[in-house]
Design an enzyme around this catalytic site. Structure first.
Site, PDB file in Angstrom:
ATOM      1  N   TYR A  47       0.777  -1.238   0.000  1.00 34.28           N
ATOM      2  CA  TYR A  47       0.000   0.000   0.000  1.00 34.28           C
ATOM      3  C   TYR A  47       0.808   1.288   0.000  1.00 34.28           C
ATOM      4  O   TYR A  47       0.278   2.334  -0.363  1.00 34.28           O
ATOM      5  CB  TYR A  47      -0.983   0.014   1.179  1.00 34.28           C
ATOM      6  CG  TYR A  47      -2.165  -0.868   0.912  1.00 34.28           C
ATOM      7  CD1 TYR A  47      -3.278  -0.393   0.228  1.00 34.28           C
ATOM      8  CD2 TYR A  47      -2.156  -2.203   1.295  1.00 34.28           C
ATOM      9  CE1 TYR A  47      -4.353  -1.214  -0.053  1.00 34.28           C
ATOM     10  CE2 TYR A  47      -3.227  -3.036   1.021  1.00 34.28           C
ATOM     11  CZ  TYR A  47      -4.323  -2.532   0.350  1.00 34.28           C
ATOM     12  OH  TYR A  47      -5.378  -3.350   0.063  1.00 34.28           O
ATOM     13  N   GLY A  49       3.136   4.076  -1.385  1.00 35.07           N
ATOM     14  CA  GLY A  49       3.335   4.470  -2.772  1.00 35.07           C
ATOM     15  C   GLY A  49       1.967   4.592  -3.429  1.00 35.07           C
ATOM     16  O   GLY A  49       0.935   4.513  -2.765  1.00 35.07           O
ATOM     17  N   GLY A  51      -1.356   3.738  -5.281  1.00 39.36           N
ATOM     18  CA  GLY A  51      -2.194   2.552  -5.437  1.00 39.36           C
ATOM     19  C   GLY A  51      -2.033   1.598  -4.271  1.00 39.36           C
ATOM     20  O   GLY A  51      -1.389   1.899  -3.281  1.00 39.36           O
ATOM     21  N   HIS A  67      -4.095   5.439   4.972  1.00 39.34           N
ATOM     22  CA  HIS A  67      -3.882   6.710   4.282  1.00 39.34           C
ATOM     23  C   HIS A  67      -4.576   6.709   2.918  1.00 39.34           C
ATOM     24  O   HIS A  67      -5.211   7.701   2.535  1.00 39.34           O
ATOM     25  CB  HIS A  67      -2.375   6.942   4.127  1.00 39.34           C
ATOM     26  CG  HIS A  67      -2.011   8.271   3.595  1.00 39.34           C
ATOM     27  ND1 HIS A  67      -1.452   8.444   2.351  1.00 39.34           N
ATOM     28  CD2 HIS A  67      -2.107   9.509   4.133  1.00 39.34           C
ATOM     29  CE1 HIS A  67      -1.222   9.729   2.152  1.00 39.34           C
ATOM     30  NE2 HIS A  67      -1.605  10.398   3.219  1.00 39.34           N
ATOM     31  N   ASP A  68      -4.486   5.594   2.191  1.00 42.21           N
ATOM     32  CA  ASP A  68      -5.189   5.477   0.907  1.00 42.21           C
ATOM     33  C   ASP A  68      -6.691   5.667   1.096  1.00 42.21           C
ATOM     34  O   ASP A  68      -7.348   6.337   0.294  1.00 42.21           O
ATOM     35  CB  ASP A  68      -4.933   4.113   0.264  1.00 42.21           C
ATOM     36  CG  ASP A  68      -3.540   3.971  -0.328  1.00 42.21           C
ATOM     37  OD1 ASP A  68      -2.767   4.950  -0.302  1.00 42.21           O
ATOM     38  OD2 ASP A  68      -3.220   2.870  -0.809  1.00 42.21           O
ATOM     39  N   ASP A 111      -2.462  13.214   6.047  1.00 44.68           N
ATOM     40  CA  ASP A 111      -1.014  13.024   6.054  1.00 44.68           C
ATOM     41  C   ASP A 111      -0.481  12.967   7.487  1.00 44.68           C
ATOM     42  O   ASP A 111       0.396  12.158   7.801  1.00 44.68           O
ATOM     43  CB  ASP A 111      -0.326  14.131   5.259  1.00 44.68           C
ATOM     44  CG  ASP A 111      -0.595  14.043   3.761  1.00 44.68           C
ATOM     45  OD1 ASP A 111      -1.189  13.041   3.305  1.00 44.68           O
ATOM     46  OD2 ASP A 111      -0.215  14.985   3.042  1.00 44.68           O
TER      47      ASP A 111
END
Length: 137
Positions: A47, A49, A51, A67-68, A111
């Protein structure tokens, strides 16, 4: 493939005027964790990076999955997560987001949540997952 796409994307955005909150996120990760954001987290696990898919490999990767999801919620509210910049301060180990408008404030909050999670999970960081191939996810 994820790694190559991420690398190509990063190199394309590495011109002097990098858009959005990417510089803020990089800076925040490095201040809070003491690790190089791109080298240590740019291709980590399934996860970290751009995508993500499958099951997170460890606590560090779980932070990136969270975070995604946070970014996904902002996209649903029409926030431009890839181009929106924001301001923050880092004082006495605390990240303080400094915006009044919704999207920059929430982007900074996503973030901030990530970097605090990464800091709590530094002990789970496994160099074997640093450049983990996406097809194994």
């Amino acid at each position: 493939m994820k790694g190559l796409l991420t690398l190509a994307w990063f190199l394309a955005c590495s011109v002097p005027a990098v858009p959005g909150g990417l510089l803020e996120l990089k800076s925040m990760i490095e201040k809070v964790t003491g690790k190089n954001a791109f080298k240590n987290y740019g291709f980590y696990g399934c996860y970290c990076g751009w995508g993500g898919r499958g099951t997170p490999k460890d606590g560090t990767d779980w932070c990136c999955q969270m975070h995604d999801r946070c970014y996904g919620q902002l996209e649903e509210k029409d926030c431009a997560i890839r181009t929106q910049s924001y301001d923050y301060r880092y004082t006495n180990g605390l990240v303080i987001c400094e915006h009044d408008s919704f999207c920059p404030m929430r982007l900074c909050a996503c973030d901030r949540k990530l970097v605090y999670c990464l800091r709590r999970n530094l002990w789970t960081y496994n160099p074997l997952y640093q450049y983990y191939p996406n097809f194994l996810c």
